[in-house]
Design a protein around this motif. Structure first.
Motif, short mmCIF file in Angstrom:
data_model
loop_
_atom_site.label_atom_id
_atom_site.label_comp_id
_atom_site.label_asym_id
_atom_site.label_seq_id
_atom_site.Cartn_x
_atom_site.Cartn_y
_atom_site.Cartn_z
N ASP A 283 45.31 -16.74 -4.24
CA ASP A 283 43.89 -17.10 -4.26
C ASP A 283 43.23 -16.80 -2.91
OD1 ASP A 283 44.20 -17.96 -6.84
OD2 ASP A 283 44.38 -20.08 -6.32
N LEU A 284 43.92 -17.08 -1.82
CA LEU A 284 43.33 -16.88 -0.51
C LEU A 284 43.14 -15.39 -0.22
CD1 LEU A 284 42.50 -18.83 1.81
CD2 LEU A 284 44.59 -18.10 2.98
N ALA A 285 44.08 -14.56 -0.67
CA ALA A 285 43.97 -13.12 -0.43
C ALA A 285 42.70 -12.54 -1.05
CB ALA A 285 45.20 -12.40 -0.98
N ALA A 286 42.19 -13.20 -2.10
CA ALA A 286 40.96 -12.73 -2.73
C ALA A 286 39.77 -12.79 -1.78
CB ALA A 286 40.68 -13.55 -3.99
N ARG A 287 39.89 -13.54 -0.69
CA ARG A 287 38.80 -13.66 0.27
C ARG A 287 38.78 -12.50 1.28
NH1 ARG A 287 36.73 -19.24 1.15
NH2 ARG A 287 37.48 -20.54 -0.56
N THR A 288 39.68 -11.52 1.12
CA THR A 288 39.73 -10.40 2.06
C THR A 288 39.05 -9.16 1.51
OG1 THR A 288 41.87 -9.60 1.24
CG2 THR A 288 41.91 -11.28 2.98
N ASP A 289 38.28 -9.31 0.44
CA ASP A 289 37.53 -8.18 -0.14
C ASP A 289 38.45 -7.03 -0.55
OD1 ASP A 289 35.06 -9.51 0.30
OD2 ASP A 289 35.04 -8.79 2.37
N GLY A 290 39.61 -7.39 -1.09
CA GLY A 290 40.52 -6.38 -1.61
C GLY A 290 41.39 -5.70 -0.56
N LEU A 291 41.33 -6.15 0.70
CA LEU A 291 42.13 -5.52 1.75
C LEU A 291 43.56 -6.04 1.78
CD1 LEU A 291 39.60 -5.39 4.73
CD2 LEU A 291 40.21 -3.57 3.11
N ALA A 391 57.86 -17.55 3.12
CA ALA A 391 58.67 -18.67 3.57
C ALA A 391 58.36 -19.09 5.00
CB ALA A 391 60.15 -18.32 3.45
N ASP A 392 57.87 -18.19 5.85
CA ASP A 392 57.68 -18.52 7.27
C ASP A 392 56.24 -18.46 7.73
OD1 ASP A 392 60.31 -19.17 8.12
OD2 ASP A 392 60.85 -17.05 8.01
N ILE A 393 55.27 -18.51 6.81
CA ILE A 393 53.88 -18.58 7.24
C ILE A 393 53.58 -19.99 7.75
CG2 ILE A 393 53.22 -16.81 5.57
CD1 ILE A 393 51.83 -19.01 3.96
N ARG A 394 52.45 -20.15 8.43
CA ARG A 394 52.01 -21.46 8.89
C ARG A 394 50.60 -21.72 8.33
NH1 ARG A 394 56.53 -21.54 9.50
NH2 ARG A 394 57.79 -21.99 11.36
N LEU A 395 50.38 -22.97 7.92
CA LEU A 395 49.11 -23.38 7.33
C LEU A 395 48.47 -24.47 8.18
CD1 LEU A 395 50.30 -23.75 3.62
CD2 LEU A 395 49.32 -21.73 4.69
N SER A 396 47.17 -24.34 8.42
CA SER A 396 46.42 -25.34 9.18
C SER A 396 45.50 -26.10 8.23
CB SER A 396 45.59 -24.67 10.28
OG SER A 396 44.66 -25.58 10.81
N PRO A 397 45.82 -27.34 7.87
CA PRO A 397 44.93 -28.11 7.00
C PRO A 397 43.53 -28.25 7.59
CG PRO A 397 47.09 -29.15 7.12
CD PRO A 397 47.09 -28.07 8.14
N ALA A 398 43.43 -28.40 8.92
CA ALA A 398 42.10 -28.60 9.53
C ALA A 398 41.25 -27.34 9.36
CB ALA A 398 42.27 -28.94 11.00
N ARG A 402 37.93 -26.98 6.97
CA ARG A 402 36.66 -26.58 7.59
C ARG A 402 35.97 -25.46 6.80
NH1 ARG A 402 38.43 -25.94 12.59
NH2 ARG A 402 38.60 -23.66 12.63
N HIS A 403 36.76 -24.67 6.10
CA HIS A 403 36.20 -23.57 5.30
C HIS A 403 36.10 -23.93 3.82
CE1 HIS A 403 35.99 -20.47 8.43
NE2 HIS A 403 37.08 -21.03 8.94
N GLY A 404 36.22 -25.22 3.52
CA GLY A 404 36.06 -25.66 2.14
C GLY A 404 37.22 -25.31 1.24
N ILE A 405 38.40 -25.10 1.82
CA ILE A 405 39.60 -24.74 1.04
C ILE A 405 40.53 -25.94 1.01
CG2 ILE A 405 41.57 -23.17 0.89
CD1 ILE A 405 39.93 -21.19 2.60
N THR A 406 40.95 -26.33 -0.17
CA THR A 406 41.87 -27.46 -0.30
C THR A 406 43.27 -27.01 0.09
OG1 THR A 406 40.56 -28.36 -2.12
CG2 THR A 406 42.83 -29.16 -1.88
N PRO A 407 43.88 -27.64 1.09
CA PRO A 407 45.24 -27.25 1.48
C PRO A 407 46.22 -27.50 0.35
CG PRO A 407 44.20 -28.59 3.19
CD PRO A 407 43.33 -28.69 1.97
N PRO A 408 47.26 -26.70 0.23
CA PRO A 408 48.26 -26.94 -0.81
C PRO A 408 49.01 -28.23 -0.53
CG PRO A 408 49.01 -25.23 0.70
CD PRO A 408 47.58 -25.52 1.06
N ALA A 409 49.55 -28.81 -1.58
CA ALA A 409 50.25 -30.09 -1.48
C ALA A 409 51.65 -29.86 -0.92
CB ALA A 409 50.30 -30.78 -2.84
N LEU A 410 51.72 -29.57 0.38
CA LEU A 410 52.99 -29.29 1.05
C LEU A 410 53.08 -30.09 2.34
CD1 LEU A 410 53.15 -25.40 0.65
CD2 LEU A 410 54.49 -27.08 -0.64
N THR A 411 54.30 -30.37 2.75
CA THR A 411 54.56 -30.97 4.06
C THR A 411 55.68 -30.16 4.70
OG1 THR A 411 56.18 -32.50 3.10
CG2 THR A 411 53.91 -33.29 3.27
N GLY A 412 56.01 -30.51 5.93
CA GLY A 412 57.15 -29.86 6.56
C GLY A 412 56.74 -28.82 7.59
#
Length: 499
Positions: A283-291, A391-398, A402-412
């Motif tokens: 879903d997030l990749a769709a915000r890159t205008d097909g790149l 497996a090794d990406i990092r996600l910033s809930p903040a 801030r961009h109106g995206i609901t973070p996935p339900a993950l911890t760790g």
């Protein structure tokens, strides 16, 4: 004359049994392989924050490293982004060393004996990998796995670029992608109730109340000790433990051997998060205008063990139109590209556009040359990117919020709002890794970054990239300090500083 090391002799003896026709070529490749590994090691000694190096002095004719015990190392100037094997000798207190393993033994630092063994294996295995190559690159491959099998030298900056302890010469020939084998993937039956399963699991990998988990034959022989059944003939990809099925599906298997830095098992955490991350990233990749496209995780299963697990992913080939080619960025060095350096600048702009856009949104990709792929037009122009293995990406809930995206339900470990951690993850893998490896030198990387940056929107992340030292994993320090958990980092001189 160089005295062959025990590992070099052992692989030569095994090769004489498995492929006697390659013995002479293997011996001829050893000096170049040692130089390739020594070059990577010298880069680490010159630039990583090693506590045993107290001072570095650049002179007119090279670099001197003063050690805490009073000794000195002398070698050539070390471009942290160079990929050629330009270091043939390093002097330790006046004694010349052309063998990286013997140099590390001579240094005598904590854990240096273990690393020396890995360096020796890296050089010997690299010589074997080079010995098995056919003359000429030939036409552009038609299949994604054929591109991956063209990558012979492994990691462009890690001294353990081809380290495969636990693999005999015959096993390297049978399983190493650069040797172009066909591997017979196996399956291990496990009661479904004993498994963690996410996503879909195909019917052909079910047997009544049991799941059939794909396993690598090396894993069956050395870790699981039998019990698996033959399943499919597959092609190994550049990661060795990931293989392409005839229908194009990629299967990531557990392989409990130390390749480069890590033991390649699959954690239960990764299995549990796999499909959630896949859906979110798609879903997030769709915000890159097909790149950018992200290969979808189809299913993931583990028998509650990192030694027995598998992930099924769609092939990056799914995102290439007729006439286009999709290949790992690491494979770019194996082919002739049009219009360099303008090509490199355009590719750099594409990669930074995507990487910085996702970082701004709150996702830092581990975009090294294995995970990041590029789609090329029929004329070789870079069109868009494909990313695999989340497996090794990092996600910033903040940032996401801030961009109106609901973070996935993950911890760790994948969740962090630490700006330094996020930037290190992207810049260390994409710029100090994929782009530097493609550029092949600091000046070429600086030119590409400067040209690309002029066409990118200004953000705090871009400013940090262009003005601060460039982070890169301190891969040798990490091998010399196994008691320190997690990644350790080097601050490389920003290539733009000298531009």
């Amino acid at each position: 004359m160089h005295r062959p090391s025990p590992i070099e002799n052992r692989l030569a003896a095994e090769l004489a049994e498995a492929r006697p026709d390659l013995v002479d070529r293997y011996s001829a490749e050893l000096p170049g392989a040692r130089a390739a590994v020594l070059t990577r090691l010298w880069r680490a000694l010159a630039h990583e924050p090693l506590p045993w190096v107290v001072r570095r002095v650049r002179g007119a004719h090279g670099l001197a490293l003063w050690l805490a015990d009073g000794r000195a190392l002398h070698g050539p100037h070390a471009d942290p982004f160079a990929t050629g094997a330009y270091v043939t000798t390093v002097r330790l207190d006046g004694v010349a060393h052309d063998d990286p393993a013997r140099l590390m033994t001579g240094l005598g630092w904590p854990h240096s004996a273990g690393l020396a063994a890995e360096l020796g294996h890296s050089a010997a295995s690299l010589a074997l990998s080079r010995a098995g190559q056919e003359a000429g690159a030939g036409e552009w491959p038609a299949r994604d796995w054929q591109w991956e099998q063209r990558i012979v030298d492994g990691h462009p900056f890690h001294p353990n670029c081809r380290s495969r302890p636990g693999f005999s010469a015959a096993e390297q020939l049978a399983y190493g992608p650069e040797h172009r084998p066909v591997v017979r993937l196996e399956t291990m039956p496990v009661p479904a109730g004993d498994c963690l399963l996410t996503g879909d699991w195909p019917d052909e990998l079910r047997d009544g109340g049991r799941l059939l988990i794909p396993v690598h034959p090396w894993q069956t022989a050395h870790v699981l000790k039998g019990g698996a059944q033959p399943w499919r003939a597959v092609h190994p990809l550049m990661s060795l433990r990931t293989l392409a099925l005839p229908d194009g599906t990629h299967v990531k298997t557990a392989l409990s051997a130390r390749l480069t830095s890590s033991v390649r098992d699959i954690s239960t955490y990764s299995i549990g998060a796999a499909v959630t991350l896949s859906s979110f990233a798609t879903d997030l990749a769709a915000r890159t205008d097909g790149l950018l496209h992200v290969t979808r995780t189809l299913g993931a299963a583990t028998a509650d063990s990192p030694d027995l697990a598998a992930v099924l992913r769609e092939s990056p080939q799914a995102y290439a139109a007729p006439g286009e080619r999709v290949l790992p960025v690491a494979a770019l060095a194996t082919t002739t590209l049009p219009g360099s350096p303008s090509w490199l600048a355009e590719f750099t702009r594409l990669a930074l556009t995507v990487g910085l856009r996702l970082l701004e949104l709150g996702v830092a990709l581990e975009a090294h040359g294995q995970n990041l792929l590029v789609v090329l037009s029929e004329t070789g122009a870079p069109l868009r990117l494909v990313y695999r293995d989340l497996a090794d990406i990092r996600l910033s809930p903040a940032r996401l919020t801030r961009h109106g995206i609901t973070p996935p339900a993950l911890t760790g470990r994948q969740i962090t709002d630490d700006e330094t951690v996020l930037r290190r993850k992207l810049f260390g893998s994409l710029v100090a890794g994929a782009l530097a490896g493609t550029a092949g030198s600091g000046p070429a990387l600086a030119d590409a970054l400067a040209t690309a940056a002029a066409r990118l929107p200004g953000t705090p992340d871009l400013t940090a990239l262009l003005e601060n030292p460039l982070p890169a994993k301190a891969l040798t320090l990490m091998r010399l300090s196994p008691e320190v958990p997690g990644d350790q980092w080097a601050a490389l001189p920003n290539p733009l500083a000298d531009a």
